[in-house]
Each structure stands twice: as structure tokens, then as C-alpha cells.
Design an enzyme around this catalytic site. Structure first.
Site, mmCIF file in Angstrom:
data_model
loop_
_atom_site.group_PDB
_atom_site.id
_atom_site.type_symbol
_atom_site.label_atom_id
_atom_site.label_comp_id
_atom_site.label_asym_id
_atom_site.label_seq_id
_atom_site.Cartn_x
_atom_site.Cartn_y
_atom_site.Cartn_z
ATOM 1 N N ASP A 12 87.284 48.999 34.145
ATOM 2 C CA ASP A 12 86.446 49.602 35.191
ATOM 3 C C ASP A 12 87.189 49.819 36.505
ATOM 4 O O ASP A 12 86.585 49.778 37.581
ATOM 5 C CB ASP A 12 85.183 48.768 35.436
ATOM 6 C CG ASP A 12 84.267 48.728 34.228
ATOM 7 O OD1 ASP A 12 84.236 49.720 33.486
ATOM 8 O OD2 ASP A 12 83.588 47.697 34.033
ATOM 9 N N GLY A 14 88.545 52.663 37.135
ATOM 10 C CA GLY A 14 88.367 54.081 37.437
ATOM 11 C C GLY A 14 89.323 54.992 36.692
ATOM 12 O O GLY A 14 89.548 56.139 37.103
ATOM 13 N N THR A 16 89.126 56.637 33.797
ATOM 14 C CA THR A 16 88.600 57.891 33.249
ATOM 15 C C THR A 16 88.287 58.892 34.348
ATOM 16 O O THR A 16 88.556 60.091 34.203
ATOM 17 C CB THR A 16 87.346 57.620 32.406
ATOM 18 O OG1 THR A 16 87.694 56.738 31.331
ATOM 19 C CG2 THR A 16 86.787 58.906 31.829
ATOM 20 N N LEU A 17 87.732 58.419 35.454
ATOM 21 C CA LEU A 17 87.443 59.317 36.569
ATOM 22 C C LEU A 17 88.728 59.948 37.082
ATOM 23 O O LEU A 17 88.780 61.166 37.327
ATOM 24 C CB LEU A 17 86.745 58.546 37.694
ATOM 25 C CG LEU A 17 86.390 59.357 38.937
ATOM 26 C CD1 LEU A 17 85.440 60.502 38.593
ATOM 27 C CD2 LEU A 17 85.774 58.453 39.994
ATOM 28 N N LYS A 37 92.191 59.729 24.368
ATOM 29 C CA LYS A 37 91.739 58.342 24.459
ATOM 30 C C LYS A 37 91.891 57.762 23.053
ATOM 31 O O LYS A 37 90.934 57.721 22.272
ATOM 32 C CB LYS A 37 90.284 58.294 24.923
ATOM 33 C CG LYS A 37 89.704 56.896 25.100
ATOM 34 C CD LYS A 37 90.055 56.307 26.431
ATOM 35 C CE LYS A 37 89.306 54.986 26.643
ATOM 36 N NZ LYS A 37 89.671 54.343 27.925
ATOM 37 N N PRO A 209 87.316 58.095 46.565
ATOM 38 C CA PRO A 209 86.234 57.272 47.118
ATOM 39 C C PRO A 209 85.153 57.023 46.077
ATOM 40 O O PRO A 209 85.195 57.567 44.965
ATOM 41 C CB PRO A 209 85.713 58.138 48.267
ATOM 42 C CG PRO A 209 85.942 59.538 47.789
ATOM 43 C CD PRO A 209 87.245 59.494 47.020
ATOM 44 N N ARG A 210 84.184 56.202 46.447
ATOM 45 C CA ARG A 210 83.021 56.010 45.579
ATOM 46 C C ARG A 210 82.233 57.305 45.582
ATOM 47 O O ARG A 210 81.774 57.762 46.638
ATOM 48 C CB ARG A 210 82.166 54.857 46.104
ATOM 49 C CG ARG A 210 81.092 54.401 45.130
ATOM 50 C CD ARG A 210 81.692 53.661 43.964
ATOM 51 N NE ARG A 210 80.635 53.066 43.118
ATOM 52 C CZ ARG A 210 80.900 52.377 42.032
ATOM 53 N NH1 ARG A 210 82.144 52.181 41.641
ATOM 54 N NH2 ARG A 210 79.918 51.870 41.316
ATOM 55 N N LEU A 211 82.086 57.944 44.430
ATOM 56 C CA LEU A 211 81.445 59.251 44.359
ATOM 57 C C LEU A 211 79.988 59.117 43.920
ATOM 58 O O LEU A 211 79.639 58.199 43.161
ATOM 59 C CB LEU A 211 82.194 60.139 43.359
ATOM 60 C CG LEU A 211 83.652 60.441 43.704
ATOM 61 C CD1 LEU A 211 84.324 61.171 42.542
ATOM 62 C CD2 LEU A 211 83.734 61.279 44.977
#
Length: 233
Positions: A12, A14, A16-17, A37, A209-211
């Protein structure tokens, strides 16, 4: 044609983002793309078989598109370490199988190929092999996604050291704000970024950033606004 292995400081972080954002950015520039993946746990049953949300996000950013099984040949239901999920499914993960499935795709001529790992750098495949061994066998430079949270500096530096110890080049790193509270103290937040930039032996490719929550494609496009491709891409 360029290919990279994308890893993270932890689950977690990030990955994949960032991976889908980099693919979206490449597509904006008119480049062909491929997101892989090879192993994914935490998959959902569908009429077509198990499907993993991260792998689907990469498939959506693969242009021209490819079948799901090509993007993610090994999908497991439990959201646990892949080697344990595979064991529960009666499957043995082996490095040779992953290399055999991945290497021809790297030779297919896509302008940018990103191979996303699972969890952190040293996630096991079995008792003797790690998923990081796939990057080593394929001789892929590595992009490190740093989860920006308390403890992130140490995790990032240790992971960078492990990548180098594997004989691979760290091509760049991306900060991913996974804990919004971490940025509440702006001065401390920026001091952390300064420390990462000074201590990681590779350029920063962006800070995501947190999107706001949205569908995977919309989030990939939003992430792309904060990213740069590695040198040469």
C-alpha cells in the site's frame, strides 16, 4: 523501448497508482505502453475468473490492450503474501515460470513497459526465490515508490540499498502520500522530502499527493500530472 520494475517500500505504498500514472503519462506522449502485474493476491471472483484491481488498472493503461491473463498470469484470492496465497491455492510460484512469461513481452517492442511487483522488495515467491529475483534475471532498472508516512525515510533507504545489492540500477523514486496527516506539518513534510532527495541515489520522478477517490483511469490521469518519466523516456 524502455522497461522498468516498479517496487515499493511496503504494501500500500502507492505502486499501482504510480505505475498506472506513468503509463498514462507515456500514452499522452503518443507512446505504446504495457503494464504487467505477474503475481497478485487480493483478487475478486468474476465470471471470467479471478481479477485483481491493481492488474485491471494496469490493463486499462496498456495501449494497445492485451488480455487480462497476459497482464496478470497469477491471481490469488486471499489478500496475503503471494507465496502463502499460492500455497493455499495449491500453486507453486517459480521464478523460471515468471521469466518465461515476462521476457517475450519485454521484447514485443512497446515504448514503455512497467513490471509492478507485489508488496515490498523482498516478497517471497517460494522458499528460495523472491519476486525481486525477477527484476534481477530480466536486468530491469527499478523505480521505487516511497510511501510518505512515519518511518518512510528508513524504509526507502533500506530498499534502495537492497536494490543496489541485487546488482540493479535505481532509475528513480516517487513519493506517494499515503498518510494525509503526514503532511499536516508542512515544514516537517518538506524536510522529509529534502532528506529523501539527499539520501536516495536516484532522481525524484515526482510526488503524488493524496488524490480524491475515483475510478482507476481517472486516478491514473490525475497521478500523471505529478510525474515525470525516467530519463530517456
Amino acid at each position: 523501448m524502455s522497461a522498468y520494475f516498479v517496487t515499493g517500500t511496503d504494501t500500500d505504498a502507492g505502486k499501482t497508482l504510480v505505475t498506472s500514472g506513468l503509463l498514462a503519462l507515456a500514452h499522452r506522449r503518443g507512446l505504446t505502453t504495457l503494464g504487467l502485474k505477474p503475481v497478485a493476491s487480493g483478487s475478486d471472483p468474476t465470471i471470467e475468473g479471478l481479477r485483481n484491481a491493481d492488474a485491471l488498472a494496469l490493463q486499462a493503461q496498456t495501449r494497445p490492450t492485451l488480455p487480462y491473463a497476459t497482464i496478470n498470469p497469477f491471481a490469488f484470492a486471499p489478500a496475503i503474501a503471494p507465496h502463502l496465497a499460492a500455497r493455499r491455492a495449491g500453486v507453486t510460484l517459480a521464478l523460471d515460470d515468471l521469466v518465461e512469461r515476462t521476457r517475450p513481452l519485454l521484447e514485443a517492442g512497446r515504448a514503455l513497459t512497467l513490471v509492478e511487483g507485489a508488496g515490498g522488495w523482498r516478497v517471497p515467491l517460494n522458499e528460495t526465490e523472491d519476486l525481486s529475483d525477477l527484476a534481477a534475471w530480466l536486468e530491469l532498472p527499478v523505480i521505487l515508490v516511497v510511501g510518505l508516512r512515519l518511518g518512510g525515510i528508513s524504509h526507502a533507504r533500506l530498499t534502495a540499498e537492497a536494490i543496489t545489492a541485487s546488482g540493479l540500477r535505481l532509475a528513480g523514486w516517487v513519493g506517494s502520500l499515503v498518510d494525509p496527516a503526514f503532511a499536516d506539518d508542512d515544514a516537517l513534510y518538506r524536510d522529509n522530502l529534502t532528506t529523501l532527495a539527499a539520501t536516495l541515489p536516484a532522481p525524484c520522478l515526482g510526488i503524488v499527493p493524496r488524490l480524491p477517490a475515483g475510478d482507476a483511469s481517472a486516478m491514473a490521469e490525475a497521478a500523471a500530472d505529478h510525474l515525470a518519466l525516467p530519463d530517456g523516456d
